[in-house]
Design an enzyme around this catalytic site. Structure first.
Site, PDB file in Angstrom:
ATOM      1  N   SER A 117       0.827  -1.204   0.000  1.00 35.33           N
ATOM      2  CA  SER A 117       0.000   0.000   0.000  1.00 35.33           C
ATOM      3  C   SER A 117       0.861   1.253   0.000  1.00 35.33           C
ATOM      4  CB  SER A 117      -0.882   0.012   1.256  1.00 35.33           C
ATOM      5  OG  SER A 117      -1.509   1.267   1.422  1.00 35.33           O
ATOM      6  N   TYR A 140      -2.244   0.236   9.890  1.00 34.32           N
ATOM      7  CA  TYR A 140      -2.431  -0.407   8.584  1.00 34.32           C
ATOM      8  C   TYR A 140      -1.168  -0.279   7.738  1.00 34.32           C
ATOM      9  CZ  TYR A 140      -3.767  -0.830   3.695  1.00 34.32           C
ATOM     10  OH  TYR A 140      -3.801  -1.166   2.364  1.00 34.32           O
ATOM     11  N   LYS A 144       1.534  -3.314   6.488  1.00 33.49           N
ATOM     12  CA  LYS A 144       1.925  -3.562   5.103  1.00 33.49           C
ATOM     13  C   LYS A 144       3.448  -3.513   4.944  1.00 33.49           C
ATOM     14  CE  LYS A 144      -1.955  -4.205   2.809  1.00 33.49           C
ATOM     15  NZ  LYS A 144      -2.206  -5.383   1.965  1.00 33.49           N
TER      16      LYS A 144
END
Length: 326
Positions: A117, A140, A144
């Site tokens: 991402s 998040y 990643k």
């Protein structure tokens, strides 16, 4: 070629499965259906419901087919949720990757494409290149980045070959209108905007109007879903032909603000789409725009559907036909 798609009943995974079937590949999908939809997959797909953290289940599926490549989409992906529940993200995303790599090592599968991402960059300088500093500002993004680092070390130790794609904002729907974006709780901007002309909400919230951008709303790079999955197929071919481990940005290299997206949706739908100011969401950078030159140079990938009105139009056609999703 037998290709296993993890999270293959989700938004991106289902488009990947459809494209691979159309190219004549044998497609196997694993999805726990927490956010995915079995209805998004055709009968040509071999589907198994289960969780990638269940290694025995994963082994059974892999042993049933002669898997040559794995495409990994099975991860949690909501920034605000990751701030509220970070352990969920480290469990599902990071441990999920560890589980997959352990089974790959045991079963001697050495090729994987996986979705990272743009969130790994945090608040970057623009345009964003793959060697830009990696400073995630939410769990998040950190999960990643940890997935990227885990696979890097697994590659060095076990000879697993990989391509990692750092996504920017994926949007739109299959041009045939067969499949599209359907979440139980919608958080993505374009589907939320389209809920207004669909009569599901009276207005769209503009979450933050004090960003350091020309109109005060944050700017994002939108890449059409079909362009995105095409890059994954090129990556599979690249690894099959002996390509080295690589990380690529995937974006259109064009930035649009929230207000510009709302205005484009007004053009496409012919609806006024009222908007109201709302507080910022946590963990949102001001601007995220990709430099995807590396993907073009190495994979020969170039977006074919980067017109924002076209992207929104494909999403609009899907949502008009499927007001309640699948």
């Amino acid at each position: 070629m037998a290709i296993l798609i993890l999270g293959g009943a989700g938004y991106i995974g289902s488009h990947m499965a459809k494209m691979l079937v159309e190219k004549g590949e044998e497609v196997i999908v694993i999805d726990n259906l927490i956010t995915g939809h079995r209805e998004s997959l055709s009968d040509e797909v071999h589907f198994f419901e289960g969780d990638i953290r269940d290694k025995e289940f994963l082994r059974e599926v892999i042993r049933k087919y002669k898997i040559e490549s794995i495409v990994h989409f099975a991860a949690s992906l909501l920034v605000p949720e990751s701030i509220k529940d970070p352990l969920k993200y480290f469990d599902n995303n990071v441990y999920g990757m560890i589980s997959v790599l352990e089974v790959m090592k045991e079963e001697k599968i050495d090729k994987i494409i996986f979705s990272s991402s743009a969130a790994v960059y945090g608040i970057p300088e623009i345009p964003i290149k793959e060697d830009s500093p990696l400073k995630p500002i939410n769990p998040y993004g950190l999960s990643k980045l940890m997935m990227e680092q885990t696979i890097k070390w697994a590659s060095e130790a076990y000879g697993i070959h990989y391509v990692a794609f750092r996504y920017f904002n994926v949007a739109g729907a299959d041009h045939q209108g067969d499949i599209g974006e359907a979440h139980k709780v919608e958080t993505h901007l374009i589907p939320l905007i389209l809920e207004v002309p669909l009569g599901k909400r009276q207005f769209i919230d503009v979450t933050g109007t004090d960003y350091n951008t020309p109109d005060g709303t944050n700017i994002r790079d939108y890449v059409h879903i079909n362009d995105l999955v095409e890059a994954h197929y090129l990556a599979i071919e690249y690894l099959m032909n002996g390509g080295s481990n690589e990380i690529f940005n995937l974006g259109s290299s064009k930035g649009f603000s929230v207000l510009e997206i709302i205005e484009a949706a007004r053009r496409v739908t012919g609806h006024p789409i009222p908007s109201e100011k709302a507080p910022r969401r946590g963990g949102d950078p001001d601007i995220l725009v990709a430099d995807s030159t590396k993907a073009y140079n190495i994979l020969k990938w170039q977006p074919k559907h980067d017109n924002i009105d076209e992207i929104i139009s494909t999403a609009w056609q899907w949502h008009k036909k499927h007001k309640e999703g699948y």
